[in-house]
Write a protein that holds these residues in place. Structure first.
Motif, mmCIF file in Angstrom:
data_model
loop_
_atom_site.group_PDB
_atom_site.id
_atom_site.type_symbol
_atom_site.label_atom_id
_atom_site.label_comp_id
_atom_site.label_asym_id
_atom_site.label_seq_id
_atom_site.Cartn_x
_atom_site.Cartn_y
_atom_site.Cartn_z
ATOM 1 N N ALA A 76 0.826 -1.215 0.000
ATOM 2 C CA ALA A 76 0.000 0.000 0.000
ATOM 3 C C ALA A 76 0.858 1.262 0.000
ATOM 4 O O ALA A 76 0.520 2.262 -0.648
ATOM 5 N N ARG A 77 1.986 1.225 0.709
ATOM 6 C CA ARG A 77 2.841 2.419 0.786
ATOM 7 C C ARG A 77 3.345 2.830 -0.597
ATOM 8 O O ARG A 77 3.262 4.001 -0.974
ATOM 9 N N LEU A 92 5.966 7.979 5.282
ATOM 10 C CA LEU A 92 5.758 7.711 6.708
ATOM 11 C C LEU A 92 6.794 8.451 7.533
ATOM 12 O O LEU A 92 7.965 8.573 7.131
ATOM 13 N N PRO A 93 6.403 8.955 8.707
ATOM 14 C CA PRO A 93 7.368 9.682 9.546
ATOM 15 C C PRO A 93 8.467 8.781 10.106
ATOM 16 O O PRO A 93 9.560 9.249 10.404
ATOM 17 N N LEU A 152 -2.891 1.238 10.592
ATOM 18 C CA LEU A 152 -3.081 2.507 11.304
ATOM 19 C C LEU A 152 -2.067 3.546 10.847
ATOM 20 O O LEU A 152 -2.418 4.724 10.630
ATOM 21 N N ALA A 153 -0.808 3.112 10.680
ATOM 22 C CA ALA A 153 0.223 4.052 10.229
ATOM 23 C C ALA A 153 -0.046 4.525 8.807
ATOM 24 O O ALA A 153 0.140 5.718 8.490
ATOM 25 N N LEU A 154 -0.484 3.623 7.943
ATOM 26 C CA LEU A 154 -0.793 4.015 6.566
ATOM 27 C C LEU A 154 -1.977 4.974 6.534
ATOM 28 O O LEU A 154 -2.009 5.918 5.732
ATOM 29 N N GLY A 155 -2.962 4.718 7.393
ATOM 30 C CA GLY A 155 -4.110 5.620 7.445
ATOM 31 C C GLY A 155 -3.728 7.022 7.883
ATOM 32 O O GLY A 155 -4.222 8.018 7.339
ATOM 33 N N GLN A 156 -2.808 7.123 8.860
ATOM 34 C CA GLN A 156 -2.365 8.435 9.324
ATOM 35 C C GLN A 156 -1.539 9.161 8.270
ATOM 36 O O GLN A 156 -1.444 10.387 8.270
ATOM 37 N N PRO A 207 -2.601 11.800 4.095
ATOM 38 C CA PRO A 207 -2.445 13.159 3.535
ATOM 39 C C PRO A 207 -1.217 13.307 2.650
ATOM 40 O O PRO A 207 -1.146 14.271 1.861
ATOM 41 N N THR A 208 -0.240 12.387 2.731
ATOM 42 C CA THR A 208 0.970 12.487 1.903
ATOM 43 C C THR A 208 0.832 11.721 0.590
ATOM 44 O O THR A 208 1.834 11.506 -0.107
#
Length: 575
Positions: free
Chosen positions: A154-155, A162-163, A175-179, A182-183
């Motif tokens: 997905a990334r 991702l940060p 959860l990380a991908l959902g956050q 916006p990028t």
């Protein structure tokens, strides 16, 4: 007179299929067909091997090393005519977790150890037991792997930033991908969607074309000419080398061996399952038959060599093997040719690989995940029975939420328990009342002299079905509830195809109960192995009288009671 088949020799069991094919007569026409098939498979394997390596957390060149070195040895030494070895999507989850925890050096050692384990499994002739893994388990873990592969891409599919490091477990990853949504990079998303659409359309309109390579090449050309702001192999990895690295040993220490051993066992278990399933698929497509243990030994050698040359796990790949068969392969030479062609591609076109967009490779793996999911089989098993659904869902959920090995182990254990439960339900116990002859019509004439027509002193139980540990508790409870106190018990086990030590212990309990009552026990049992098991447990005269038929057992019971009649001389109790 019974004729038994001779035990196959070691040479017959482990002889590579390549030698079999050559001895059958291998001509120029066969070589030409194998070269064409090998080229076809190499074109498919080129983008796929790099995509699987990237998704596994290593550089794309390691996927090519795996396909070249491992693929060549699998075909050279293997027990299947058509098996194509290389990196497989099923290993992505395990390899990525191993790299994250142990590093590339630890991964290499784990792959070497898994190769040794595979060789040991094959040498001990345990390959035939792989077929006992229940079908819902294979569907469940395959579907679980498909979900994890799709989530891992997905990334790159969306071009997210991702940060920090992308989490490994599925739920934190989502959860990380959902956050990070916006990028989202529209160019990356557009490249991935266009690649998927081109693959789907070409497979429908021109299925004989090298669809994956065409789609990846087209995406590379468009991204380069349009200067799309997407990551490529060159920007992330700096390209790939033009040749194989020199073989080198991985780091070795007792502590590292203990640390990587669980990963090695997981690699070996999954590799055995995946490679033999692939060989079975090839057998079904061609009507041939593979040598399971020879295939496992070859897989072990290939994994060791792959790790020494910088590669990752090797296994038989179902999609590439099926492509090989459909391309007209005649034997293992096609798999060896596929490896040689890949080496030539790497030597000639390595600089061009730097332009391949990562969203295009992610799209390839998304297609692979969709095809792996076995959606139709998943739905059928959910509706088949509650037992199959339980095995399927336990394997699937544990695979995606915990890890693949646990999913397989729990699924296999659940399937085994359900099988034991079902087998235990097939045992039937009839009787529990004195023996009575069947009723006959009045006009049938006078009855012959039948002293066994009614005998209130003899209680007969007829058992049919597998009498083993799964059914032993029920039969034991039945025997404990016997209220009658006959002078003799007769167990008719002639319709019992399986008798184990737990069942014999239950019989021993009935014998002990009968002896307390001063009663006699006779058993009708024809199977020589089961009779020997009774003798081993001490169930022999005078404690128990054994006959090969019910009539013989009844005669022995009456003889022990001092009844008139001739003792059959066609049976020996201590046989």
């Amino acid at each position: 007179m019974h004729r038994t088949m001779a035990e196959p020799s070691w040479r017959e069991l482990y002889k590579p299929k390549l030698l079999t094919v050559l001895r059958e007569g291998y001509g120029l026409r066969d070589l030409r067909a194998d070269l064409v098939a090998g080229l076809t498979v190499a074109i498919v394997a080129l983008p796929l091997s790099m995509a699987i390596a990237i998704a596994s957390g290593v550089t794309p060149d390691r996927g090519l090393y795996t396909a070249i070195v491992g693929g060549f040895l699998v075909s050279l030494l293997g027990g299947s005519r058509f098996q194509i070895g290389g990196p497989a999507g099923a290993f992505i989850v395990l390899v990525a977790a191993s790299v994250e925890r142990l590093g590339v050096g630890g991964l290499a050692l784990a792959v070497v150890l898994s190769g040794l384990i595979l060789m040991a499994i094959g040498a001990l002739r345990l390959g035939t037991f792989i077929k006992y893994i229940p079908y819902p388990v294979t569907v469940g873990f395959t579907a679980g792997i498909a979900v994890i592969i799709a989530a891992s891409q997905a990334r790159d599919l969306l071009g997210l930033t991702l940060p920090g490091k992308e989490p490994g477990p599925l739920v934190p990853k989502l959860l990380a991908l959902g956050q990070a949504m916006p990028t989202l990079n529209p160019a990356a998303l557009g490249t991935a969607v266009a690649t998927i659409a081109l693959i789907v359309l070409l497979r429908r309109w021109r299925p004989q074309w090298p669809v994956l390579l065409i789609a990846v090449a087209a995406a590379s050309v468009v991204a380069a000419l349009a200067h799309l702001p997407v990551e490529t192999i060159g920007t992330r990895f700096g390209g790939i080398p033009r040749s194989l690295p020199a073989p080198h040993l991985p780091p070795l220490s007792p502590d590292l061996v203990l640390a990587v051993l669980p990963d090695a066992v997981s690699f070996a278990l999954l590799g055995a399952i995946e490679s033999l399933l692939s060989a079975v698929v090839a057998d079904g497509m061609t009507g041939r038959r593979h040598r399971a243990n020879a295939e496992l030994v070859a897989q072990g050698v290939a994994n060791i060599a792959s790790a020494l040359c910088g590669g990752i796990c090797v296994t038989g790949t179902i999609a590439r093997t099926a492509t090989n068969v459909r391309a007209g392969a005649r034997g293992p030479v096609s798999g060896m040719a596929h490896a040689v062609f890949l080496a030539l591609f790497m030597a000639v076109a390595a600089p061009l690989a730097s332009y391949i967009p990562l969203p295009a490779l992610a799209a390839v793996l998304a297609i692979v995940a969709w095809n792996m999911a076995e959606k139709h089989a998943f739905g059928l098993l959910l509706r088949a029975s509650w037992g199959d659904a339980a095995v399927l869902l336990s394997t699937f959920l544990l695979t995606i939420l915990r890890d693949l090995t646990l999913g397989i182990v729990v699924g296999f254990a659940t399937g085994s328990l359900l099988f034991i439960h079902r087998m235990a339900g097939t045992l039937r116990v009839e009787g529990g009342s004195p023996l009575v002859a069947p009723d006959v019509a009045d006009h049938a004439g006078p009855l012959p002299d039948q002293p066994e027509a009614r005998d209130d002193d003899i209680l007969v139980f007829r058992l049919s079905g597998a009498f083993f540990f799964g059914a032993a508790a029920g039969v034991s409870a039945l025997f404990d509830r016997i209220a009658a106190r006959p002078r003799a018990y007769v167990l008719d086990l002639t319709a019992v195809p399986l008798l184990d030590s737990t069942a014999v212990t239950v019989i021993d309990g009935l014998v002990a109960k009968a002896r307390k009552q001063g009663a006699v026990v006779a058993i009708a049992l024809a199977d020589p192995e089961a009779r020997r098991l009774l003798l081993t447990q001490g169930l022999r005269p005078p404690r128990v009288h054994v006959g090969r038929t019910l009539e013989q057992a009844l005669a022995r019971a009456r003889h022990a009671l001092g009844r008139p009649g001739n003792l059959p001389d066609t049976d020996h109790e201590a046989a």
